[in-house]
Design an enzyme around this catalytic site. Structure first.
Site, PDB file in Angstrom:
ATOM      1  CG  ASP A 131      -0.262  -0.082   2.400  1.00 18.50           C
ATOM      2  OD1 ASP A 131       0.919   0.188   2.697  1.00 18.50           O
ATOM      3  OD2 ASP A 131      -0.970  -0.221   3.458  1.00 18.50           O
TER       4      ASP A 131
ATOM      5  CG  HIS B 113      -9.198 -22.027  11.391  1.00 18.94           C
ATOM      6  ND1 HIS B 113      -9.768 -23.274  10.614  1.00 18.94           N
ATOM      7  CD2 HIS B 113     -10.272 -21.266  11.494  1.00 18.94           C
ATOM      8  CE1 HIS B 113     -11.178 -23.082  10.770  1.00 18.94           C
ATOM      9  NE2 HIS B 113     -11.610 -21.917  11.173  1.00 18.94           N
TER      10      HIS B 113
ATOM     11  CB  CYS C 145     -11.776 -26.610   8.693  1.00 20.21           C
ATOM     12  SG  CYS C 145     -10.225 -25.512   8.172  1.00 20.21           S
TER      13      CYS C 145
ATOM     14  CB  CYS D 172      -6.742 -25.586   7.877  1.00 21.23           C
ATOM     15  SG  CYS D 172      -7.153 -25.465   9.982  1.00 21.23           S
TER      16      CYS D 172
ATOM     17  CG  ASP E 136      -5.949  -5.331   1.981  1.00 20.37           C
ATOM     18  OD1 ASP E 136      -5.272  -4.964   2.904  1.00 20.37           O
ATOM     19  OD2 ASP E 136      -6.452  -4.640   1.271  1.00 20.37           O
TER      20      ASP E 136
ATOM     21  CB  CYS F 265      -9.367 -28.341  11.594  1.00 18.27           C
ATOM     22  SG  CYS F 265     -10.064 -26.724  11.947  1.00 18.27           S
TER      23      CYS F 265
END
Length: 379
Positions: A94, A337, A306, A308, A268, A311
């Site tokens: 940015d 996560h 999930c 991931c 974002d 998890c």
């Protein structure tokens, strides 16, 4: 030769959302995409390899903070931001403008730039369009942002009109100061608050300068979500169809879907990692505050839908214990996560666009997520 290009792959017949690719010097990005935020050249608590494991295709870093610490000269000497942080995929920086206006209580906006005080040391600083370009050219991201004024919400019409006109003049100065246009793409930022005619004026000004991409700024700054959506509905169609469209600072699940429906390609936000450090997790059934006492003996994963790393391997009870004890590993697991959740959500959005069913997907997701107007503030 342009530093980046946008490829439109498909427009969803049901919603109008866009499926595409942004081609950059460090690889191509599937859109719509969510970009994890690595403010100080790191996504908090996570390694580059972990981000790659969850298929983060691009990350965002912050010009203002890296200017102050460690300094753009050190990062340039290291070989640029990619080498410095060991990230070989695309990076967006940015302009630093938002931090100047949000972190500094004492600031003086002039035509030449903004005089303000360092939020850490209190020393006097000055940031101009030319300085923002010099810093970003030294950092070496694939995509950099023009220096704009970030007006508050709400703002009166006269103030907003003057702000839009200043941002347009600053955008032209940014283009003139940009030293590496064939290596780094510079995006313009459309401002104008909730005023349709001022958004149109801003968009027309910036399109005349032929930026390789455009951001919609001045949203997610406290306005109601229906206002955000209304502004996107009349702003996004003003932007070129053959260039990327970026909605700045948005990271809630509902807003990512609603933004994609309204033609946005890039998003974002620090939201997923910030709330993770407070023990708040995004799940397919809404938010789960894992630090709450009711999870002390809950041995299920954060989200049973999930897959991931967190998890697959750890329970709510264990993660709650870590978070309550301020153990860094707990914050790493919740951060992993949450980012995995949003990146997977965007994969599902892209699939729904490909299948011409994004509106159906939105309805199904919102129903499962428990989203409605009454609890909108919780998302």
């Amino acid at each position: 030769m342009a530093a980046i290009s946008y490829e439109l792959i498909k427009t969803c017949q049901q919603s109008g959302a866009r499926l595409g690719k942004i081609h950059t010097p460090h690889g191509s990005i599937d859109t719509p995409i969510f970009m994890p935020v690595g403010t100080l050249a790191t996504v908090k608590t996570l390694s580059p390899n972990e981000l790659k494991d969850m298929n983060a295709q691009i990350i965002l870093s912050n010009t203002y903070h890296l200017w102050l610490r460690p300094g753009e000269d050190i990062i340039s000497e290291a070989g640029g931001l990619h080498t410095f942080m060991n990230w070989d995929r695309p990076i967006l920086t940015d302009s630093g403008g938002y931090q100047v206006f949000s972190l500094s209580k004492l600031r003086d906006i002039k035509e030449e730039g903004v005089h303000f005080r360092n939020h850490i040391s209190g020393e006097k600083l000055f940031l101009s369009p030319e300085k923002a370009m010099q810093i970003q050219n030294a950092l070496g991201p694939d995509i950099m942002m023009a220096f704009d004024e970030c007006p508050p919400y709400p703002a009166g019409r006269d103030y907003m009109k003057a702000s839009v006109e200043r941002t347009s003049r600053w955008a032209e100065r940014c283009l003139e100061a940009h030293q590496r246009p064939n290596e780094q793409a510079l995006f313009g930022i459309v401002q104008g608050g909730e005023y349709e005619d001022l958004r149109k004026q801003s968009a027309n000004d910036l399109i005349s300068l032929d930026f390789p991409g455009y951001a919609v700024g001045g949203l997610s700054v406290g306005e109601p979500k229906d206002v955000m959506n209304r502004v996107l509905e009349f702003t996004t169609p003003l932007l070129p169809k053959d260039k990327p469209r970026y909605l700045m600072g948005v990271g809630s699940a509902d807003s990512l879907i609603d933004g994609a429906i309204r033609g946005i390609d890039m998003f974002d936000c620090v939201l997923p990692t910030r709330i993770a450090r407070n023990g708040t997790c995004m799940t397919t059934n809404g938010r789960l505050v894992v630090r709450n006492a009711k999870y002390a003996r809950d041995f299920k994963p954060i989200d049973e839908h999930c897959d991931c790393y967190a998890c697959r391997n750890y329970s709510r009870a264990y993660i709650r214990h870590l978070v309550k004890c301020n153990e860094t590993f707990g914050f790493r697991l919740t951060s992993y996560h949450n980012l995995h959740f949003l990146l997977t959500l965007m994969q599902r959005v892209r699939k729904a666009i490909l299948e011409d069913r994004l509106l159906d997907f939105r309805e199904e997701f919102f129903e499962q997520y428990g989203f409605n107007k009454e609890n909108a503030k919780n998302f």
